[in-house]
Design an enzyme around this catalytic site. Structure first.
Site, PDB file in Angstrom:
ATOM      1  N   GLY A  61       0.828  -1.212   0.000  1.00  0.00           N
ATOM      2  CA  GLY A  61       0.000   0.000   0.000  1.00  0.00           C
ATOM      3  C   GLY A  61       0.860   1.260   0.000  1.00  0.00           C
ATOM      4  NE  ARG A  92      -4.861   5.667   5.245  1.00  0.00           N
ATOM      5  CZ  ARG A  92      -5.670   4.611   5.389  1.00  0.00           C
ATOM      6  NH1 ARG A  92      -6.766   4.724   6.108  1.00  0.00           N
ATOM      7  NH2 ARG A  92      -5.385   3.448   4.813  1.00  0.00           N
ATOM      8  N   GLY A 149      -5.511  -2.266  -4.769  1.00  0.00           N
ATOM      9  CA  GLY A 149      -6.332  -2.717  -3.646  1.00  0.00           C
ATOM     10  C   GLY A 149      -5.909  -4.065  -3.089  1.00  0.00           C
ATOM     11  CE  LYS A 156      38.258   7.387  19.019  1.00  0.00           C
ATOM     12  NZ  LYS A 156      38.682   6.856  17.749  1.00  0.00           N
ATOM     13  CE1 TYR A 158      37.794  10.565  23.528  1.00  0.00           C
ATOM     14  CE2 TYR A 158      39.925  11.521  22.937  1.00  0.00           C
ATOM     15  CZ  TYR A 158      38.828  10.729  22.622  1.00  0.00           C
ATOM     16  OH  TYR A 158      38.765  10.099  21.410  1.00  0.00           O
ATOM     17  CE1 TYR A 173      42.194  13.690  13.092  1.00  0.00           C
ATOM     18  CE2 TYR A 173      41.259  15.705  14.005  1.00  0.00           C
ATOM     19  CZ  TYR A 173      41.527  14.891  12.917  1.00  0.00           C
ATOM     20  OH  TYR A 173      41.138  15.286  11.662  1.00  0.00           O
ATOM     21  CB  SER A 197      45.343  15.642  38.402  1.00  0.00           C
ATOM     22  OG  SER A 197      44.799  14.819  39.393  1.00  0.00           O
ATOM     23  CB  ALA A 201      49.666  17.280  38.908  1.00  0.00           C
ATOM     24  NE  ARG A 256      59.952  25.001  29.405  1.00  0.00           N
ATOM     25  CZ  ARG A 256      60.191  23.817  29.950  1.00  0.00           C
ATOM     26  NH1 ARG A 256      60.917  22.921  29.301  1.00  0.00           N
ATOM     27  NH2 ARG A 256      59.721  23.522  31.136  1.00  0.00           N
TER      28      ARG A 256
END
Ligand code: UD1
Ligand code: CA
Length: 454
Positions: free
Chosen positions: A11, A15, A77, A350, A365, A386, A404, A422, A442
């Protein structure tokens, strides 16, 4: 006894106002067509025939060898649609189920009841009906003397009296094969719409004084058909309820089923608890005794046992056992967290493997990396994977302590037992059991600009 099936999916779906063929619209993550086809495949003994009209290549590709495809062109039909299967089925089968692909909630058992009824019917057909308060545009079942089914009257030609009839034509039938083909050839074009209506075979049988059996169905939720997007949403809600219900019966706790969205192909192990506003989508497989949510989205991911995922997003990820993550963590494609890994808030991962016991508490990340057992990733650590042109790998050994705010400028390797201070910016490999500190940026060098892509 051979039971064949013809599923009508040609069909226009006008609609729906859509560029996608109606039967490929998704219901709980799967095309509408897959549900009727799945149910029919259980009720029939032969490979089903699907009648297609729109976007035939897309539908054929989706079906693969799950069904025979026949193209109906032009679409004149429902009776004309069934006739397209004549050359495949005539003389080769005993019973023919006819189903509409826009009735996805009908269960295999329901088609089974139709087949069972027709196999003991001396007459040529049995059809499914339902009593409903709201007619939803369905054809009305007209019964004659002695309560025999006499005709199906489509809503737009029905008299005011017929409009009051509450027994509706669901759109599922089982026919004696040979009688069906002859009858279809005798159906006349409906003068108002210029179509050949399958429903007219009922009146034909009645006029020949052949008994038509009606199987009255008591679950109206199965008979929700989809002609527009309001129906689509209703069907989706009903299907979602059905899926949730089944998971609960199988031993999964849904603390708020109304706000739990589990797609059709998802697998959940017992004693897993799903908290509100959680979406588990695609081909996700979760083991036992996990606590998922609230506010979590999991797509195409595999999760072991006893994991906790709080307010996080996972897409194409793997968690082994006893992983604990969130709130607000995001795992993208290829993230693989081994057992007892902990990922706290605002971590993104990822295409990386985190070995057992890795801890990554806050704001990091990790991309294109492998991280050894029991290594600690300090707050704010970034793999700078990247360089503007390609993605580069980071390898971190076991028992490493990343301080950190460390920037790991890939490609780079950190040996087992090493530490970074850190704020370290690591641009060279760090040997095992050494400490790397400081920032190297630097110098400032001239860059060669790449020509712009046209
Ligand atoms: C149809 C029935 C109606 C029933 C309702 C319930 C007819 C004439 N009417 O109405 O009595 O109450 O279903 O579901 O059958 N199709 C084709 N080729 C065509 C036309 C349709 O393959 O040329 C397919 C459609 O893709 C759809 C099915 O047949 O899957 C039914 O067609 P649709 O236009 O949705 O019929 P309804 O108006 O819902
Ligand atoms: Ca319909």
């Amino acid at each position: 006894m051979k039971v064949s099936a013809v599923v009508l999916a040609a069909g226009q779906g006008t609609r729906m106002h859509s560029d996608t063929p109606k039967v490929l619209h998704l219901l709980c993550g799967r095309p509408m067509l897959s549900y009727s086809l799945g149910a029919i495949r259980q009720a029939a003994t032969e490979k089903p025939v699907v009648i297609v009209g729109q976007a035939t290549d897309k539908i054929k590709e989706y079906l693969g060898d799950a069904a025979e495809c026949v193209v109906q062109e032009p679409q004149l039909g429902t009776a004309h649609a069934v006739l397209q299967a004549e050359s495949l089925l005539r003389g080769r089968t005993d019973l023919v189920i006819v189903a509409y692909a826009d009735m996805p909630l009908l269960r295999a058992e329901t088609y089974g009841r139709l087949v069972a009824r027709q196999s003991v019917n001396a007459g040529p057909l049995s059809l499914l009906t339902v009593m409903a308060q709201e007619p939803r545009g369905f054809g009305r079942i007209v019964r004659g003397v002695g309560g025999q089914v006499a005709a199906i009257i489509e809503e737009y030609v029905a008299t005011p009296e017929q409009l009051e009839i509450h027994e509706l034509n669901v759109g599922a039938y089982c026919f004696q094969s040979e009688w069906l083909w002859d009858a279809l050839h005798r159906i006349e074009k409906n003068p108002r719409k210029g179509e050949y209506y399958l429903t007219d075979v009922v009146e034909l049988a009645a006029k020949m004084e052949l008994p038509v059996q009606a199987v009255l169905h008591d679950d109206w939720t199965e008979t929700i058909g989809i002609n527009n997007r309001v129906h689509l949403a209703e069907a989706e809600a009903t299907m979602r309820e059905r899926i949730n219900h089944q998971h609960m019966l199988n031993g999964v706790t849904l603390s708020d089923p109304a706000s739990t969205y589990i797609e059709a192909e998802v697998v959940l192990g017992r004693d897993t608890i799903i908290l509100p506003n959680t979406h588990i989508l695609g081909k996700s497989v979760l083991g036992e005794a996990n606590i998922i949510g609230p506010n979590t989205i999991i797509r195409d991911s595999t999760i072991g046992n006893r994991c906790k995922v709080l307010a996080s997003v996972l897409d194409g990820a793997v968690l082994e056992d006893d992983v604990d993550m969130g709130p607000f963590a995001r795992l993208r494609r290829g993230a693989h967290l081994a057992s007892h890994v902990h990922v706290g808030n605002f971590g993104e991962i990822k295409d990386s493997y985190l070995a057992p016991g890795v801890k990554m508490g806050h704001f990091s990340y990790i991309g294109d990396a492998t991280i050894g057992e029991n290594t600690n990733i300090g707050a704010g650590t970034i793999t700078c994977n990247y360089d503007g042109e390609r993605k580069n790998p980071t390898e971190i050994g076991e028992d490493v302590f990343i301080g950190s705010d460390t920037m790991l400028v890939a490609p780079v390797k950190i040996g087992a037992g090493a530490k970074t201070g850190a704020g370290a910016v690591v641009t060279r490999d760090v040997p095992a059991d050494t400490l790397a500190v400081g920032m190297p940026a630097r110098g400032i060098k001239k860059l060669q600009r790449k020509p712009k892509k046209s």
